[in-house]
Write an enzyme that holds these catalytic residues in place. Structure first.
Site, PDB file in Angstrom:
ATOM      1  N   GLY A 268       0.798  -1.209   0.000  1.00  0.00           N
ATOM      2  CA  GLY A 268       0.000   0.000   0.000  1.00  0.00           C
ATOM      3  C   GLY A 268       0.832   1.261   0.000  1.00  0.00           C
ATOM      4  O   GLY A 268       0.388   2.318  -0.454  1.00  0.00           O
TER       5      GLY A 268
ATOM      6  N   ASP B 177       4.888  -0.694  14.176  1.00  0.00           N
ATOM      7  CA  ASP B 177       4.504  -1.632  13.107  1.00  0.00           C
ATOM      8  C   ASP B 177       5.499  -2.790  13.011  1.00  0.00           C
ATOM      9  O   ASP B 177       5.957  -3.146  11.927  1.00  0.00           O
ATOM     10  CB  ASP B 177       4.405  -0.899  11.768  1.00  0.00           C
ATOM     11  CG  ASP B 177       3.521  -1.645  10.763  1.00  0.00           C
ATOM     12  OD1 ASP B 177       2.745  -2.527  11.195  1.00  0.00           O
ATOM     13  OD2 ASP B 177       3.598  -1.346   9.555  1.00  0.00           O
TER      14      ASP B 177
ATOM     15  N   VAL C 227       9.272  -1.336  -3.919  1.00  0.00           N
ATOM     16  CA  VAL C 227      10.704  -1.326  -3.618  1.00  0.00           C
ATOM     17  C   VAL C 227      11.447  -1.981  -4.774  1.00  0.00           C
ATOM     18  O   VAL C 227      11.069  -3.069  -5.234  1.00  0.00           O
ATOM     19  CB  VAL C 227      11.012  -2.079  -2.306  1.00  0.00           C
ATOM     20  CG1 VAL C 227      12.513  -2.051  -2.024  1.00  0.00           C
ATOM     21  CG2 VAL C 227      10.246  -1.472  -1.143  1.00  0.00           C
TER      22      VAL C 227
END
Length: 254
Positions: free
Chosen positions: A13, A130, A17
Site C-alpha cells: 500500500g 509496526d 521497492v
C-alpha cells in the site's frame, strides 16, 4: 540507478521497492512511495526516525529524494528479503525457505536488541508501531534489521506516554491500548506486544494446524492462539530440537 525500475523486490500500500546500484557499485533498495498526501507526514516520519539511528539491528538509510510529488527512500540492500518469507504463516511451500530453530532464535534475539536500542539507546526514544515479519529484513548472514519507520513516533526518553490521534499498525500485531484507551496509556510497550506476536507467528505453525481453512491467515492472531493453544504447544514442543530454545518458548508462553 535502478535500470528503469526493472527489478522489483516488493510492493504494498505504501508503494514499491526496487533493487538498484549506486555509482560506486553498492547495492541498494529504492523505496518509491505512492499516494503522498498533504505534507507527506509518513515520509518525513521515516526519514526523521531512521536518520537518528545507528545500530546493527536497524536497517541503514543511505539517502532520500524529494522531487515534486515524488518521494523515494534509499536503503542498504538486504539479499534475504523479509522475515515473512521464512515464517510458518507465509505462503511458502512446506520445507521451502525454512530456517533452523537455532537461526530463528538468533533472529528473535537480534530483533529484541534492535527494539531495546530504539526504546532506550537513542537520545530520542523511537516507538516503531509496526513490528511484524514483513518489516524485519535479513542480510546475507540472516541477521535481522528493523525497517519501515513510516508509523514511528519520537518522544523524549523521560516520557512514558505517547499521544496518537488514531490507531496505527497492522491488525494482529497492534497492542490493545493502541486502539482502545480502556487498556491504558500508549507507550513503548506497544512495540513489545507486537514483538511477542511476531515471535509467536514465527513458531506458531498456523498453516500446519489447519491448512484447509482458507481464511486462517486473516484471523486475529491472539484470538487464534487462544483457540488453538493446546495444538500450538504440542507442535512447538515436539518439533524444536534445541533444549535452550524450547525453554525460552515455554517461558514466553507461560
Amino acid at each position: 540507478m535502478t535500470k528503469s525500475f526493472s527489478h522489483k523486490l516488493d510492493h504494498g500500500g505504501y508503494g514499491s521497492v526496487y533493487r538498484g546500484n549506486m555509482r560506486n557499485g553498492r547495492e541498494i533498495a529504492v523505496k518509491m512511495l505512492k499516494g503522498i498526501e498533504g505534507d507527506g507526514e509518513q515520509f518525513m516520519n521515516e526519514v526523521a526516525s531512521i536518520s537518528r539511528t545507528s545500530h546493527v539491528s536497524i536497517v541503514t538509510l543511505v539517502g532520500y529524494c524529494l522531487q515534486g510529488s515524488k518521494r523515494a527512500l534509499l536503503y542498504e540492500y538486504m539479499p534475504n528479503g523479509s522475515l515473512e518469507r521464512y515464517t510458518f504463516g507465509s505462503n511458502s511451500t512446506e520445507g521451502e525457505d525454512s530456517l533452523s530453530w537455532d537461526k530463528l532464535f538468533d533472529i528473535v534475539k537480534g530483533i529484541a536488541r534492535g527494539l531495546e536500542y530504539l526504546h532506550a539507546g537513542c537520545n530520542t526514544r523511537i516507538v516503531h508501531f509496526d513490528i511484524k515479519p514483513h518489516n524485519i529484513l535479513l542480510d546475507q548472514d540472516f541477521c535481522p534489521k528493523i525497517s519501515d519507520f513510516g508509523l514511528a513516533k519520537l518522544c523524549r526518553q523521560k516520557e512514558s506516554r505517547i499521544s496518537i490521534a488514531r490507531a496505527r499498525g497492522t491488525i494482529g500485531y497492534i497492542a490493545p491500548e493502541v486502539f482502545s484507551r480502556n487498556y491504558g496509556p500508549v507507550g513503548s510497550k506497544a512495540d513489545v506486544y507486537s514483538y511477542c506476536m511476531l515471535v509467536l507467528e514465527m513458531v506458531g505453525a498456523r498453516k500446519k494446524i489447519d491448512g484447509s481453512t482458507d481464511d486462517n491467515s486473516s484471523k486475529y492472531f491472539p484470538q487464534w492462539l487462544d483457540e488453538n493453544l493446546d495444538q500450538f504447544c504440542g507442535l512447538t514442543t515436539s518439533e524444536i530440537s534445541s533444549s535452550d530454545t524450547t525453554e525460552v518458548l515455554r517461558n514466553a508462553l507461560f
